[in-house]
Design an enzyme around this catalytic site. Sequence first.
Site, PDB file in Angstrom:
ATOM      1  N   ASP A  33      38.540  79.224   2.239  1.00 14.39           N
ATOM      2  CA  ASP A  33      38.229  79.838   0.944  1.00 14.39           C
ATOM      3  C   ASP A  33      36.914  80.629   1.065  1.00 14.39           C
ATOM      4  O   ASP A  33      35.913  80.293   0.442  1.00 14.39           O
ATOM      5  CB  ASP A  33      38.118  78.767  -0.168  1.00 14.39           C
ATOM      6  CG  ASP A  33      37.062  77.710   0.115  1.00 14.39           C
ATOM      7  OD1 ASP A  33      36.555  77.640   1.258  1.00 14.39           O
ATOM      8  OD2 ASP A  33      36.704  76.961  -0.824  1.00 14.39           O
ATOM      9  N   ASP A  87      32.569  79.606   5.441  1.00 15.09           N
ATOM     10  CA  ASP A  87      33.913  79.863   5.968  1.00 15.09           C
ATOM     11  C   ASP A  87      33.883  81.101   6.869  1.00 15.09           C
ATOM     12  O   ASP A  87      34.594  81.161   7.880  1.00 15.09           O
ATOM     13  CB  ASP A  87      34.906  80.152   4.837  1.00 15.09           C
ATOM     14  CG  ASP A  87      35.048  79.004   3.868  1.00 15.09           C
ATOM     15  OD1 ASP A  87      36.014  78.250   3.960  1.00 15.09           O
ATOM     16  OD2 ASP A  87      34.169  78.872   2.989  1.00 15.09           O
ATOM     17  N   ASN A 129      36.156  77.832  -3.376  1.00 13.12           N
ATOM     18  CA  ASN A 129      34.832  78.366  -3.714  1.00 13.12           C
ATOM     19  C   ASN A 129      34.920  79.380  -4.843  1.00 13.12           C
ATOM     20  O   ASN A 129      34.000  79.534  -5.646  1.00 13.12           O
ATOM     21  CB  ASN A 129      34.219  79.078  -2.505  1.00 13.12           C
ATOM     22  CG  ASN A 129      33.665  78.102  -1.483  1.00 13.12           C
ATOM     23  OD1 ASN A 129      33.201  77.030  -1.850  1.00 13.12           O
ATOM     24  ND2 ASN A 129      33.722  78.474  -0.222  1.00 13.12           N
ATOM     25  N   THR A 179      38.953  74.462   5.957  1.00  8.83           N
ATOM     26  CA  THR A 179      37.538  74.479   5.543  1.00  8.83           C
ATOM     27  C   THR A 179      37.474  74.712   4.032  1.00  8.83           C
ATOM     28  O   THR A 179      36.630  75.433   3.533  1.00  8.83           O
ATOM     29  CB  THR A 179      36.762  75.583   6.294  1.00  8.83           C
ATOM     30  OG1 THR A 179      37.384  76.853   6.048  1.00  8.83           O
ATOM     31  CG2 THR A 179      36.735  75.331   7.788  1.00  8.83           C
ATOM     32  N   PHE A 223      32.459  68.594  -1.907  1.00  6.88           N
ATOM     33  CA  PHE A 223      33.178  69.586  -2.711  1.00  6.88           C
ATOM     34  C   PHE A 223      34.667  69.715  -2.358  1.00  6.88           C
ATOM     35  O   PHE A 223      35.533  69.634  -3.231  1.00  6.88           O
ATOM     36  CB  PHE A 223      32.490  70.960  -2.575  1.00  6.88           C
ATOM     37  CG  PHE A 223      33.180  72.067  -3.317  1.00  6.88           C
ATOM     38  CD1 PHE A 223      33.013  72.217  -4.695  1.00  6.88           C
ATOM     39  CD2 PHE A 223      34.000  72.969  -2.649  1.00  6.88           C
ATOM     40  CE1 PHE A 223      33.657  73.243  -5.385  1.00  6.88           C
ATOM     41  CE2 PHE A 223      34.638  74.003  -3.334  1.00  6.88           C
ATOM     42  CZ  PHE A 223      34.469  74.135  -4.702  1.00  6.88           C
ATOM     43  N   ASN A 224      35.002  69.957  -1.085  1.00  8.45           N
ATOM     44  CA  ASN A 224      36.404  70.248  -0.732  1.00  8.45           C
ATOM     45  C   ASN A 224      37.343  69.096  -1.088  1.00  8.45           C
ATOM     46  O   ASN A 224      38.481  69.316  -1.508  1.00  8.45           O
ATOM     47  CB  ASN A 224      36.541  70.550   0.773  1.00  8.45           C
ATOM     48  CG  ASN A 224      35.942  71.885   1.142  1.00  8.45           C
ATOM     49  OD1 ASN A 224      35.796  72.761   0.297  1.00  8.45           O
ATOM     50  ND2 ASN A 224      35.592  72.051   2.418  1.00  8.45           N
ATOM     51  N   HIS A 275      28.339  74.519   6.863  1.00 11.12           N
ATOM     52  CA  HIS A 275      29.285  73.388   6.930  1.00 11.12           C
ATOM     53  C   HIS A 275      30.549  73.734   7.726  1.00 11.12           C
ATOM     54  O   HIS A 275      30.927  73.054   8.673  1.00 11.12           O
ATOM     55  CB  HIS A 275      29.720  72.997   5.515  1.00 11.12           C
ATOM     56  CG  HIS A 275      28.612  72.636   4.593  1.00 11.12           C
ATOM     57  ND1 HIS A 275      27.971  71.431   4.663  1.00 11.12           N
ATOM     58  CD2 HIS A 275      28.037  73.325   3.575  1.00 11.12           C
ATOM     59  CE1 HIS A 275      27.042  71.372   3.711  1.00 11.12           C
ATOM     60  NE2 HIS A 275      27.061  72.515   3.043  1.00 11.12           N
ATOM     61  N   ASP A 276      31.237  74.785   7.267  1.00 10.82           N
ATOM     62  CA  ASP A 276      32.583  75.063   7.794  1.00 10.82           C
ATOM     63  C   ASP A 276      32.570  75.447   9.272  1.00 10.82           C
ATOM     64  O   ASP A 276      33.517  75.150  10.013  1.00 10.82           O
ATOM     65  CB  ASP A 276      33.237  76.185   6.984  1.00 10.82           C
ATOM     66  CG  ASP A 276      33.497  75.755   5.554  1.00 10.82           C
ATOM     67  OD1 ASP A 276      33.558  74.537   5.299  1.00 10.82           O
ATOM     68  OD2 ASP A 276      33.638  76.637   4.689  1.00 10.82           O
TER      69      ASP A 276
HETATM   70  C1  BDR Z   1      32.190  72.960   1.462  1.00 14.05           C
HETATM   71  O1  BDR Z   1      32.229  73.460   0.128  1.00 14.05           O
HETATM   72  C2  BDR Z   1      32.324  74.853   0.116  1.00 14.05           C
HETATM   73  O2  BDR Z   1      31.520  75.398  -0.892  1.00 14.05           O
HETATM   74  C3  BDR Z   1      31.908  75.318   1.485  1.00 14.05           C
HETATM   75  O3  BDR Z   1      32.574  76.523   1.827  1.00 14.05           O
HETATM   76  C4  BDR Z   1      32.339  74.162   2.359  1.00 14.05           C
HETATM   77  O4  BDR Z   1      33.696  74.300   2.735  1.00 14.05           O
HETATM   78  C5  BDR Z   1      30.903  72.191   1.649  1.00 14.05           C
HETATM   79  O5  BDR Z   1      30.900  71.070   0.819  1.00 14.05           O
HETATM   80 CA    CA Z   2      34.842  76.472   2.555  1.00 14.90          CA
END
Ligand code: BDR
Ligand code: CA
Length: 326
Positions: A12, A17, A39, A123, A164-165, A238-239
Amino acid sequence: MVEKQKVIMDCDPGHDDAFALMLAIQHLDVLGITTIGGNCSLENVTANALKILEVIERPDIGVYPGHSRPLSSELVTAPQFHGESGMDGPVLPEPKIKAQNTHAVDFIVETLKSTDDVIIIPTAPLTNIAAALNRAPEIASRIKEICLMGGSVTFGNWTPAAEFNIFVDPEAAYRVFNSGVPIKMAGVNFTRQCAITETHRDRIMMIPTKTAKFAAELIDFFMNASKEAAYLSVATLHDACAAAWVINSELVTSVPMRIDIELKGEYTRGMTVCDYRHLRCEDPEIDLSNHPTMKFRGRNPNAEGALRLDFTGFMGLLYETLRNYP
Ligand code: BDR
Ligand code: CA
C-alpha cells in the site's frame, strides 16, 4: 548465475513500501505487485506503485489492484504519516503506465497455481492474501513462505498493543497466520531498528541517481511527518525490512514462535500474541533456533518472529541498490 527468488509484493505505497519495492525489484524476481487499500485509498496506492515503477524505469512489472477495504471492518488510513496522496513528498507526474485489469486476488491465485516456490512479501493489511487463501485454499501448500511486515513481538504502534497493518484487518491476519504457510514476521519491535537519520538521508542525496533523489525526498516527508505525528526524529523503513529479509536472511536474527491474532480484546484487537516463553527458560547465550532439545511450552510455532536487524548491513544494501538504478 543464481536464479533470483520469485516473489509477489503485496503493498500500500506508502513511503516505506516504496523502499521495499525498490529493494525487491533489483534483487528478487518480482512476478507482480498487488495493491490494497491501507495507508491510503486503493486508487492512490495503486497510482503510487505505478509512479515508483516509472522512477526506476521498470514499466514491465504488472500492478494488480486488489481489495479497497478490510474483510469485515471499515478501512483505517494513515495520512498523518504518508500524506493525502499516501506518498507525499516527491513531486511526480500522473503515471503513464496503467494498472492491469486482473484483480489482485485472481493474479495471486493464478500465479501460485502455475509457479513453484513463490514467496509473498506483504507490507500492508493482509486482506488480499486472506482473500486468495479463502478463494483457493489449495494454494497454501504451494506458497514457499510469507515474509510480512506487520505485528510486533512486543508493543504496537497504532495502539499500545497493535501494529497498523494487523490492526486494519485482524480477521485477514488471523486467516494468514492459521493457514499453515511458513510465516516470517517483521514486526515493529524489529523494524524500528531500521531508523533513517538525517545523516543517512544526506548520504543518499549524494548518490547521483534520480532514484536516490526520489528516496531522499520520500525520507524528508516521512521524517517530518513522523516527528509531528509520533515525536520520532527518524524515518523508519518498516516495510523495507521484510524485503531485505528475503534478499539476505543474514541481516536478520529471528526465533520460531507461536503467533496468534487477537480479534476480540477491547484494548488489544489486532495484537499479535507471541509465545516465545521458550526463550526465557534457557541461557540467553544459546542459539535456540536450532536447539535440538528446545521445548515449546505452548502450541507449536507457526512463525519466525524477527528480533534483531543488522542495520549497517541493511544500509549497505540500500545504498548499493539506489546507486544501481537510473
Ligand atoms: C506499517 O504501517 C504502514 O503505515 C507502513 O507502510 C507499514 O507497512 C508500519 O506499521
Ligand atoms: Ca505498508
